[in-house]
Structure formats: C-alpha cells, structure tokens
Design a protein around this motif. Structure first.
Motif, PDB file in Angstrom:
ATOM      1  N   ASP A 263      34.046 -14.902  -1.734  1.00  0.00           N
ATOM      2  CA  ASP A 263      32.936 -14.309  -3.109  1.00  0.00           C
ATOM      3  C   ASP A 263      32.046 -13.549  -2.598  1.00  0.00           C
TER       4      ASP A 263
ATOM      5  N   GLY B 137      26.810 -15.975  -0.175  1.00  0.00           N
ATOM      6  CA  GLY B 137      27.720 -16.420  -0.719  1.00  0.00           C
ATOM      7  C   GLY B 137      27.943 -17.660  -1.263  1.00  0.00           C
ATOM      8  N   GLY B 138      29.517 -18.412  -1.484  1.00  0.00           N
ATOM      9  CA  GLY B 138      29.840 -19.301  -1.859  1.00  0.00           C
ATOM     10  C   GLY B 138      29.993 -20.157  -0.738  1.00  0.00           C
ATOM     11  N   PRO B 139      31.458 -21.318  -2.170  1.00  0.00           N
ATOM     12  CA  PRO B 139      31.585 -21.758  -0.434  1.00  0.00           C
ATOM     13  C   PRO B 139      33.086 -20.603   0.756  1.00  0.00           C
TER      14      PRO B 139
END
Lengths: 339, 539
Positions: free
Chosen positions: A37, A285-287
């Motif tokens: 991501d 960022g995400g996860p």
C-alpha cells in the motif's frame, strides 16, 4: 433526421472523450507494479526528489504475479514490489528479473540472510506469515505454538485464509510443513489441524469477520493485517507463535530494461530503502506499514510491534519452497481444504 | 450509376468486419486455448506450463459447475419471461417498479451483492440460524446466480413479448380454440429469446468465481473456475494448465450456444412488419396480480432491499482518516468512459454481425457467433491474460494502452449483446428496407431513415446493459488497466484488501449511482429523440 443528427453528435462526443482518454500517455520514466500500500507514496516521493516520473499500477499480489507472468520477457513494468520472496525466486528462475539490483546497504544480520545470491531482488522489510489474533475476553489463554492448535480445547476454534486464493498464506503452510519434517513428511501436522476443525476462509476479510463475530476464537493471518486490526479495533490482541515464519516484502527490476532504465530502477530501490523513505512507509502506509526493517540505519518499526529479536522466527528457503508451491497447493486442496 | 450498389461495398465491409472480429475477439482466446499443445504461443520467452504440477480438474468440479449454472438458468429464465410478460402484456400497478428494480439488480455487481448478504449473515441473530446454513450452501449459490440472471432474462424476453403484435393473437383466437394451445403458440414464439437468456445466464454462471468461492467456502465445493484461478495465481503460473481447464467451460458454452441456435432456427418468426398492430394490454386477474406481487417482492427483497440496506449501513460508518490515499474517486469517471466507449463499440459490432448473418445464411457467421461465446465462458482472469499474451508483441503493441482494455471489454460483452439484440433484429422484416432499396433510396438514407429508428431503442438498452456490466468489471480490469487510470473495480479491490470496508461500500454505492445517472440521462435523451419507439420499448 434532425433528432438522429443529435444522437449522432452524442455518439461523436462519447467517442471523442474515449479517444482523448485512450490516447497513450507519456512513456517516459518507470512503471511500478505495486501490491504494497505504500508503493504510490514512495513513487511520488521519488519523483519529487529525482524528477524521474513513476507510473504506479496497484494490484493484488495474485493479479500482479499473473500480469507479470503473462507479459513474459517483453515486460511493460520496470519494477515490482510485493510480499513473498518465494514468488520472487520463481520469477527469477523464469528469467524475468534483472540480476545485481541489490543495493549495498547496512543490512542487519537477518536482512543479510535474506539476500539472494544473484542480487535479483531486494528484501525491503519483513512481516510474519502467520500470527494469532484473538479477543482476550473470548480466549483468556491463547496458544503459544502451532502444536497447541491440535489440543481439544481449541477444536473448531481457529481459522485462516485459503492459501490458493490468498497469496501470503502459502508461506505459512510452507513453514508449518518445514517445521514438521519438510515436504511431504510434514503433511501429518496439517492433517491434524484439519482433524481438529481448522476453518478455511476465502480471504482475510472473511477470516477476520469470523473472528469478530465469534465464529472462531483465533484467526491466523499475516502479522501486518493482524496488527492493523488490533490498532483499529479495541479488544483484539496479537500473539506471535513459536516459531513464526518470515515473509519478506521484495522489490525487483525487469531483466530486459535498457541501461538507463536499469540505473533508474537501482536508484528507486536505494531510495525505497533509505531511512527517510522507510519512515514514510511506516507513517504513510496502511496495513503494510506494520513491518520490521532490515537495515541498521532504518527508523524503529511501529510501536505496537514487538522487537524482532525477542521473537522465535524461522526463515524459509525461497527457492526450495517456491518450486514446490504448485504441488503443495494441489495436495492442500485435495487433502486439507476438502471435507 | 446505381446509387444502391455503389456504396457501401458489401464485400469490403464484410471483410473488414471479419478481420476485426477475428483479430480482437477470436485470436486472443484461441491462442491461449491452444497453449497445451503449442507452448510456443505462450508469454514471450517463458514456458507456458510449469510442468503440469498445478491443479488438475476433477469430474466433480465439472459436474458442480454445470449443475449450478443449469439450475441458475432454470431459476432465472421463467421468472424473467414472466416479468417480461407482465410489463409488456398486462396492466398492473407494479409494472412501474419492475423496470427500475431489475435495472438496479442488473447494475449491482455480483461481488457487491455477495458482500451485502455477507454483512447480513454476519449479524448475531442470523449467523448460526438455518437461514445461514441455507445461504452458505448450493441453494444460496444458485439463488444469487439466478437472481443476477433474472434482469437479463426479462430484458431479452420483453423484446419478443413486445414484438408479438395483436394480429397474431387475433389469428390464434380465430384458428385455435384451446386457450392452452394458444398460450403454447405464444411461448413457442418466445423460445428464441428464452433460449438466448438461458444460454447467457448459464454461461455467465459457469464462469463466475466470486459467488461460489465465497458462499461455498465452508463447503469446499470444487468448481472449474476455482481450479483455473489456482493455476493463474500459484507460482510459477501455469497458463497452459489454465487453458486446459478452460476448454471444459468453452465446450459447455458451445453446447449452450448450439442449443440456442437450434431454438432460433426452429422457432424464430418474423414479427415486426408493415402490418403489425399494437397489442392492447389487459388488466391482471386477482390471482395473477397476487402472484406477480409475490414475485416482485421476492426479487426486490432478496436482490436489492436486504443486501442494499446492509451496504448502505456499512457506507454510513464514520469516515476514517487513512494514512494511505487509496480512494481513487476519479476511477468512477475512468470506468464511465471505458464503459461508454466499449459498450458503444460492442453494440456496433453486435448489430453488424447480426446484419451480416441476416444478409447471408453464411456458416461463417454462425461459427463466429459460437466462437464469440467462448469469450463469455472463460473467467475474466483468463481473458485478461489472453489479451496480454496476444497483444504484448511488436506486431500488435496494444498492451498497456487503454485501447486494449476497451477491446477486451468489447470481447467480454459482445456475446451477450449479440444474443440480446438477436430477437429485435431478426424480427424486423426485410421488406421495409427492400422496398426502399427498390425505390433507389441510397444506403445511407436507408440506414438513417429505416434501420436506425427501429434499432435505436433496443440498441440503446443493449448499450446500457453492456455499460453496466463493464462499469464494475474486475478481473480483466486488474490485468489490463493502464497506469494512472484505474477502473472502479480495481479501487474496490484495493479498499477491501486494506480493510477499508466503509470506503469500499461508499465507492460501490457511488458507482451504482453514477451508472444509474448516466443511463437515466441517456434514456431521457432517447425518449426525446424517439418518443414512440421508446414508449413501445421501455415502458
């Protein structure tokens, strides 16, 4: 006739809009196929710093690998970035990755152990292929190791993603096989998990929903997804099993690039591994931002992550297990995933 | 000089059409399907197979795929034909609701529909009940696949119901005494349309992956598309293996196409002609009205209300601030342009092919028709890979451009459009154009004055159907979308992958809204352009 002329004009407008859109854009710069991501954010920062344009195509890991494989040795991509060094090793064996793109960096001991001999891909961080996420109010005493999942008190209480649909799950199964005697000897352990009521869900969404609903007490997912859920939703905790299996994210360049493009790719890889960019990956960022860095000069990982040195982790040989993925998935499908 | 024969040159036009058809609709998939025997046709410079280690195909998988698809068609077609009859032949208060409801159901992609139901069954009340066990079973899979097929079956049947003029029923009343035999006659006239709907629903069901994979996850139901999918995402990727498995779907689709062709050849009739009289719709009796209300309620509640409320509920979740910007609202616009242009090209291609077939009973036209059906039979992931392999070359360097994405969309929807438009075109009597031709009316005038008004409305609704399908298309989009211009399907997948469920629901609802808005605006425009035809067609 007049009305039809209006209709014709409408058709012309649609086609004109389409032609404008369909006209190929600039072919300058790099093309990044990203299944992480933070890929677009890093690309944007790289362009800002170097002036080299980077077009990003965001994909799920499965679609990325299918796209790269279908393009074969006339790739449209310059760089790929995804989770799983086993898939990277398979792409390298197919002759699709440029060798010697690995930058000289102050690698940690673990980072150094993950480097490919021909330098065809660069590990950019690690997550764990499978951790336990659970709700303490439903499960006071979570298991600490994989063998605990075969105990009677957890019968039918745990689930994970289907490895043949959700890419990052395969390294977990490979790890379980490895620690149970290898392939095919380790099959007995996976059959024991099945016998004890292992639930298989199509993908992460379904596994985590089952956990949230209380259908299962333990979801076994990639560590980045687990800590993302634990951060977003109160009441969830993550336990790292002993041993846990490393899942590196990797970046690689296409083999057929001209020298200038290859040099730009090397520049991008070095940029992606710089301390400031790693900071960006962790904060923007995400996860996927829940990763442990592999270089000594990188900033510390996100606060919720335990120190990697405190964990019992195992590294799988990507070439060995990558070659066996199709055969193992076939066996899993026939022996474990069926009723 | 004879203006009739001077323009256009039919042979040249036919040649161009065939060349385009073969290059863009037949060649890519044929090349992929031949990989098991000709691996050199595979991705440039790599092996097309990983040595046969990937998943094989079991008889159970073929049987499951066939059975689920057949039952879905059996569920969808009678319901669709009945809705078509209600809207075209009867005065009923619910008729105003039928068309918008079916359009909404048609435009909602199956993965959104499945998501809605998954949310419903994740609730504490229903989760462990008998309803959940029914839903997450073969019954649920057939139910959802069938529900998705009802709108197409209705749209296909409506054109035939509409074409059967009052003169046919009057003649039947005079010559056939038994009301059952009269009804049988009408149903026979509908068989081509019903066959078309049945074939399309069947073939779309055998290639569906999302619904069986999600609802049948705990059953671990082996199906053909699941095995194909595994070949395409397991490293090293085995295109030859996927092609070998794809043959089973293609053969099933060809069987369905042949059945449909036989029904058309055996039962098709010329229904639109100069002496056709409009049919006056009669009111429904109380029993029919009750049955119609029950059917409407069933489809509305199961297909729209329950999953729709669940998705709206999720969309109303508080908006999160994400560190990563993955919501590409511009993908709504990109999908609209991809969809509009691809649907337009597909409609032109379908009409041209059907006209070609009308002019000559050429075997090639029928073969082309059947071949095009193969594109509908294989999963989008296979079709996308086929387009990459075929057009990622120096000879035809289209890969990476939006044009190839549009062409792949055309290949995916053209078979459905050919079947949808078959009845409206076949039912137009050729004497109308023939009379004009004998009076030396030029070709362009014949097209504009005679053909276009008759085909404008069915062509538009065909376009709308194709547009709706393309708008939310996922696997082809993932494999072929050009950098920086993602379609909405890609955005939805990424949001799901990053666990941003609220945003996923909001983008999906916005997409449905955009689709309905565009179709609505254009429908209004068409209504202004051709008020009589629209009233006839789109009541």
């Amino acid at each position: 006739m007049k009305k039809l002329a209006i209709a014709g004009a409408a058709v012309v407008i649609i086609l004109a809009a389409a032609i404008w859109l369909l006209f190929p854009g600039s072919t300058k710069g790099l093309v990044l196929y990203s299944a992480v991501d933070y890929g677009p954010g890093v690309a944007q920062a790289f362009t800002k710093e170097t002036g080299i344009p980077v077009k990003v195509i965001e994909l799920s890991t499965g679609a990325l690998l299918a796209r790269v494989s279908a393009e074969g040795k006339t790739p449209n991509w310059s760089l790929v970035w995804f989770d799983g060094d086993q898939a990277a090793a398979a792409l390298d064996q197919a002759g699709l990755l440029a060798p010697n793109t690995l930058p000289r960096l102050p690698w940690t001991a673990l980072g150094g152990s993950l480097l490919p001999l021909d330098g065809s891909y660069t590990p950019t961080g690690v997550t764990l292929a499978g951790v336990f996420i659970y709700r303490p109010k439903n499960l006071a005493d979570p298991p600490s190791g994989w063998d605990d999942l075969t105990s009677a008190n957890l019968t039918g209480q745990f689930g994970m993603d289907n490895p043949t649909i959700s890419g990052p799950t395969y390294p977990l199964f490979a790890g379980l096989l490895a620690q149970s005697g290898g392939w095919p000897k380790g099959q007995a352990f996976l059959l024991a998990l099945k016998k004890n009521g292992l639930h298989i869900y199509p993908k992460n969404t379904n596994t985590l929903t089952a956990l949230r609903n209380g259908d299962i007490k333990i979801a076994i997912t990639q560590s980045s997804a687990a800590w993302n859920v634990a951060t977003k939703y109160p009441g969830f905790e993550v336990r790292v099993p002993k041993p846990a299996f490393l899942l590196p994210s990797v970046i690689a360049a296409a083999k057929t690039l001209d020298p200038k493009a290859l040099a730009e790719c090397r520049q991008f890889i070095r940029f992606a591994m710089s301390p400031s960019t790693q900071k960006l990956r962790m904060t923007k960022g995400g996860p996927d931002s829940f990763y442990w860095p592999l270089t000594k000069d990188a900033p510390p990982p996100r606060a919720i992550l335990p120190p990697l040195a405190s964990l019992d982790v195992e590294t799988l040989n990507p070439a060995h297990w990558g070659m066996r993925e199709a055969a193992i998935n076939r066996w899993l499908n026939n022996a474990v995933l069926t009723q | 000089m004879n203006p009739v024969s001077r323009w256009p040159r039919p042979r040249l036009a036919s040649g161009v059409l065939i060349a385009l058809f073969v290059t863009f609709l037949v060649y890519p998939l044929t090349r992929l399907l031949l990989l098991p025997w000709l691996p050199a046709l595979g991705p440039a410079g790599t092996a097309a197979t990983n040595g046969g280690t990937a998943l094989g195909l079991s008889a159970a998988a073929i049987e499951n795929s066939f059975r689920l698809a057949l039952l879905s068609a059996v569920f969808a077609v009678p319901l669709g034909v009945a809705f078509g009859w209600l809207t075209e032949r009867r005065q009923w208060r619910g008729n105003r609701l039928v068309t918008p409801m079916l359009w909404l159901l048609f435009l909602t992609p199956s993965y959104i529909l499945t998501m809605g139901w998954e949310i419903v069954f994740s609730g504490p009340v229903l989760r462990h009940g008998w309803l959940a066990s029914v839903f997450f079973s073969r019954i649920g899979i057939v139910g959802l696949l069938g529900l998705k097929g009802v709108p197409f079956a209705c749209f296909a049947a409506r054109s035939s119901w509409r074409a059967i003029g009052a003169e046919i029923e009057d003649a039947a009343r005079v010559y056939i005494l038994s009301p059952w035999r009269r009804a049988g006659l009408l149903l026979r006239l509908l068989l081509p349309a019903a066959g078309s709907a049945g074939a399309v629903v069947f073939v779309e069901s055998i290639q569906d992956f999302g619904i069986p994979a999600t609802l049948g996850a705990q059953l671990h139901l082996p199906i053909v598309t699941y095995a194909i999918y595994q070949n395409l995402v397991t490293m090293p990727i085995d295109f030859a293996g996927a092609a070998r498995l794809g043959w089973s779907l293609v053969l099933m689709a060809i069987a369905a196409a042949l059945l449909h062709l036989w029904l058309t050849a055996r039962y098709a009739g010329i229904l639109v002609h100069g002496r056709r009289r409009a049919f006056h719709r009669e009111p429904c009796g109380p029993v029919v009205e009750a049955a119609a209300a029950a059917a409407l309620l069933l489809v509305a509640v199961l297909g729209i209300a329950i999953p729709g409320i669940a998705i709206v509920g999720r969309a109303l979740q508080p908006i999160e601030v994400h560190a990563v910007a993955v919501i590409r609202w511009d993908s709504l616009g990109f999908s609209a342009i991809y969809g509009a242009s691809a649907a337009l090209l597909a409609v032109f291609m379908a009409i041209a092919m059907l006209e070609q077939r009308r002019r000559s009973s050429a075997v090639t036209a029928r073969i082309a028709d059947i071949l095009s059906f193969a594109n509908l039979a294989v999963p989008g992931l296979v079709l996308g890979a086929a387009y990459i392999i075929a057009f990622n070359s120096r000879a035809l360097p289209l890969y990476g451009t939006p044009l190839l994405l549009v062409l792949a969309y055309v290949a995916a929807v053209a078979p459905m459009l050919i079947r949808f438009l078959q009845a409206p075109i076949a039912q137009i009597h050729s004497n109308m154009s023939d009379a004009a031709r004998l009076h030396r009316v030029p070709f362009a005038s014949r097209v504009v004055e005679i053909q276009a008004p008759l085909l404008l409305v069915p062509g538009f609704w065909g376009w709308a159907m194709a547009f709706g399908q393309i708008y939310f298309e996922l696997p082809i989009s993932e494999l072929l979308y050009p950098a920086g211009r993602p379609p909405i399907g890609v955005t939805l997948v990424l949001l799901n992958q990053y666990l941003y469920y609220g945003d996923e629901a909001r983008v999906a609802l916005a997409g449905i809204g955009v689709c309905l808005f565009i179709i609505g605006i254009l429908a209004l425009l068409i209504r202004l352009l051709a008020p009589v035809a629209t009233e006839e067609f789109a009541r």
